[in-house]
Scaffold this motif. Structure first.
Motif, mmCIF file in Angstrom:
data_model
loop_
_atom_site.group_PDB
_atom_site.id
_atom_site.type_symbol
_atom_site.label_atom_id
_atom_site.label_comp_id
_atom_site.label_asym_id
_atom_site.label_seq_id
_atom_site.Cartn_x
_atom_site.Cartn_y
_atom_site.Cartn_z
ATOM 1 N N PRO A 1 0.779 -1.246 0.000
ATOM 2 C CA PRO A 1 0.000 0.000 0.000
ATOM 3 C C PRO A 1 0.807 1.291 0.000
ATOM 4 O O PRO A 1 0.283 2.339 -0.333
ATOM 5 C CB PRO A 1 -0.831 -0.100 1.282
ATOM 6 C CG PRO A 1 -0.139 -1.099 2.142
ATOM 7 C CD PRO A 1 0.731 -1.953 1.285
ATOM 8 N N ARG B 1 -3.065 -2.827 6.758
ATOM 9 C CA ARG B 1 -2.090 -2.048 5.992
ATOM 10 C C ARG B 1 -0.671 -2.375 6.438
ATOM 11 O O ARG B 1 0.167 -1.498 6.598
ATOM 12 C CB ARG B 1 -2.376 -0.567 6.130
ATOM 13 C CG ARG B 1 -3.544 -0.117 5.292
ATOM 14 C CD ARG B 1 -3.454 1.364 5.101
ATOM 15 N NE ARG B 1 -4.508 1.886 4.263
ATOM 16 C CZ ARG B 1 -4.494 3.128 3.811
ATOM 17 N NH1 ARG B 1 -3.517 3.932 4.125
ATOM 18 N NH2 ARG B 1 -5.465 3.567 3.047
ATOM 19 N N SER C 1 -0.539 -6.137 2.408
ATOM 20 C CA SER C 1 -1.906 -6.183 2.943
ATOM 21 C C SER C 1 -2.487 -7.584 2.876
ATOM 22 O O SER C 1 -2.114 -8.368 2.008
ATOM 23 C CB SER C 1 -2.854 -5.322 2.124
ATOM 24 O OG SER C 1 -2.316 -4.124 1.817
#
Ligand code: HEM
Length: 596
Positions: free
Chosen positions: A473, A578, A582
């Motif tokens: 992410p 996160r 992930s």
């Protein structure tokens, strides 16, 4: 470790950028040239044009012996560059407790060393406030946020596609990312490995940056990320040949998975176990083919703790991933003393390293008995051993370990969310099934090789899943040059954290951004989306090496599953954690209903 290095280079950078002390009127720098150019250029360009023509004139040269800033009128059109100090964000020393709140997500990047740990530990233990995530920082401070570390090495967070593009397009041939500190420490201090794997390679680059700031090296000089370049060049071709060579094998593993689902189903048509865990075994078996040219059959092995090497490899990968996630989240206490997570990381990374090393040595031995012509050139390990670059078995093991850690976890994450979204969004599933029905059950190798061409809607579903939940992410880069972001001057050497997940779910970048809507990628106006609003595989010289493998595996598996089952989702919403890669934040359940 990383910020220690950045900290070390800060004084040199300051020297290199040495400029006269600031005056009150210099707070806002007026600029007529490109914002990222350095001060000297700005000053030179500020000379009156008529005088620049006469630069060769000795009288003019004497008058303008040093570059100087000419007073200018401020007009609306002239860009204003604000100093780094003006970038908004929580100031650590002032607001130390709010800084602590973000540590769970920023663990890797915020290696703020013993001082911060010591400062934080009291608040960490005494308050029970929930930890915040990165999006709240952008909501509070805007698209460019600065974290002032008490011990140097500031960090800038960004989430605007234009800013992400700007960082990527100025990164040069040899970009440096901040990687996993715990794995880096394990390799450099525990194993005494000289080079990291491909994903984690940065020590040479850091050395290069360090020398650069000392002005000992020119930007394109010798030693510029040499090792990373060498490794990437050696791996790229053989990795792709290996995928093509094992397409049939990968398809068989997918077929096998659908059969396993059949056997595992409860009376409610879902699985009694976490679907994520089963997909993890599937990804492991597929990666076994690509990386080791071996059939791992973990899908068949119920006894994870069995004594065979393959089970131990799987078990160690699982445990090493857990330990890395734990070490990278929260306070980095393992930097001060061996925490349980650190001890586990060492134990399981050692085990991974030994088992992978064993495969590499076996391959090396069997090659010594056969001629180069007879050896299986489609095997990735053989190709690396035979390369002219003469890679050592130790380096090869490290590269394979990186690819196994990243590859298995990212692919499992994407496949889990793809099935989740298809089960949840029935309309999309129907459209996809229609497309897949046209694809024959017995795919030939040729069909598989051009699977992306014959399944546009499926590719749109994969793209949409990766937009909503990019397995990695946040992406990072260390700036090789000064840059201007949102009018702020960001100095070279700053660690930039690009929150790509935030960019890809922003309403300003995609309409109905939180909705799974694959059609958005097939519309004529899809080209109008900002090219850096969703970059799940990164961009540029350090872009993901496994994109092709990932897309092929996700495509073949989805086709196999949907040909056999209709998916349904009747449970609560699933979010993504996160962490550094992930995954679903709770055990994943999907109903697999037989198609009649
Ligand atoms: C859906 C699956 C995957 C996603 C979303 C993904 C994403 C990424 C991202 C975002 C990066 C960093 C790019 C950057 O910094 O600009 C990366 C790097 C990398 N990935 Fe992947 N990845 C996936 C699968 C794989 C697989 C299967 C492999 C194994 C072969 C792999 C191997 C690598 C390597 C070796 C790097 C480092 C490249 C370098 O620094 O030169 N990835 N990946």
């Amino acid at each position: 470790m990383f910020l220690n290095q950045v900290r070390n280079i800060q004084p040199y950078m300051r020297l290199a950028l040495a400029s006269p002390p600031k005056r009150w009127y210099e707070k806002t720098v007026l600029q007529t040239s490109k914002p990222q150019e350095n001060d000297l250029n700005i000053q030179q360009k500020a000379r009156p044009t008529s005088l620049r023509m006469d630069d060769k004139d000795p009288v003019i040269r004497e008058i303008y012996s040093a570059a100087r800033v000419m007073p200018m009128m401020l007009t609306n059109k002239e860009p204003i560059v604000l100093p780094f100090d003006d970038v908004p964000g929580p100031r650590v020393l002032k607001y130390i407790s709010s800084f602590r709140q973000y540590l769970s997500e920023m663990g890797t990047q915020l290696t703020v060393g013993a001082l911060t740990v010591a400062l934080n530990i009291g608040t960490y233990l005494n308050t029970k406030k929930p930890l915040k995530n990165l999006s709240t920082l952008f909501d509070e401070y805007g698209p460019v946020v600065r974290f002032v570390s008490p011990v140097g090495g500031d960090i800038v967070l960004i989430n605007h596609p234009e800013h992400i593009q700007k960082v990527y397009t100025m990164e040069g041939d040899c970009p440096v990312r901040s990687t996993l500190d715990s794995l880096e420490k394990y390799r450099s201090e525990h194993r005494n490995v000289i080079h990291g794997g491909l994903y984690t390679a940065r020590r040479n680059m850091m050395l290069h940056l360090h020398l650069l700031y000392n002005r000992l090296l020119e930007i394109d000089g010798f030693g510029h990320g040499e090792e990373w370049n060498r490794q990437r060049a050696v791996v790229l071709g053989p990795l792709h040949s290996s995928v093509t060579h094992h397409l049939m094998g990968i398809n068989d593993v997918c077929e096998h998975f659908t059969q396993k689902i059949y056997n595992l189903r409860t009376y409610q048509d879902d699985l009694a176990t976490d679907l994520y865990k089963e997909l993890h075994k599937w990804a492991f078996d597929c990666m076994g083919l690509v990386l080791f040219s071996k059939k791992f059959t973990m899908l068949d092995t119920e006894l994870v703790y069995s004594q065979c090497d393959m089970s131990w490899l799987y078990h160690s990968l699982d445990k090493a991933t857990d330990a890395i996630v734990k070490c990278e989240s929260g306070l980095h206490l393992w930097k001060l003393f061996p925490t349980p997570a650190w001890t586990s990381l060492v134990k399981y990374c050692d085990s991974l390293d030994n088992l992978i090393g064993k495969h590499v040595l076996e391959a090396e031995q069997s090659m010594s008995f056969t001629s180069k012509e007879v050896s299986d050139k489609n095997s990735l390990i053989n190709a690396m051993l035979m390369s002219e670059e003469k890679m050592s078995p130790e380096d090869i093991s490290t590269i394979i370990m990186d690819m196994l850690l990243i590859g298995v976890n990212t692919i499992t994450s994407s496949m889990s969310f793809l099935l989740y979204y298809l089960a949840k969004y029935q309309r999309a599933q129907k459209l996809l099934y229609k497309e897949i029905n046209n694809v024959t059950t017995n795919l030939s190798v040729n069909d598989m090789a051009k699977i992306a061409e014959i399944t546009p809607y499926l590719q749109a579903c994969i793209k949409e899943t990766l937009r909503l939940v990019p397995p990695i992410p946040v992406l990072t880069r260390i700036l090789p040059r000064n840059i201007t972001l949102d009018r702020y001057n960001i100095p070279r050497g700053t660690l930039i954290i690009m929150s790509t997940q935030d960019a890809s779910i922003k309403e300003g970048n995609y309409e109905d951004a939180s909705v799974f809507y694959p059609e958005r990628w097939l519309k004529d106006d899809a080209m109008e989306y900002h090219p850096f609003a969703s970059i799940p595989f990164g961009f540029g010289a350090r872009k993901c090496l496994g994109q092709n493998i990932a897309e092929t595996m996700l495509s073949l598996m989805t086709i196999r599953i949907l040909q056999r089952y209709k998916l349904e989702y009747l449970y609560g919403d699933v979010q993504s954690t996160r962490s550094f890669i992930s995954k679903p934040n709770k055990p994943l359940k999907v109903r697999f209903i037989d198609r009649v």
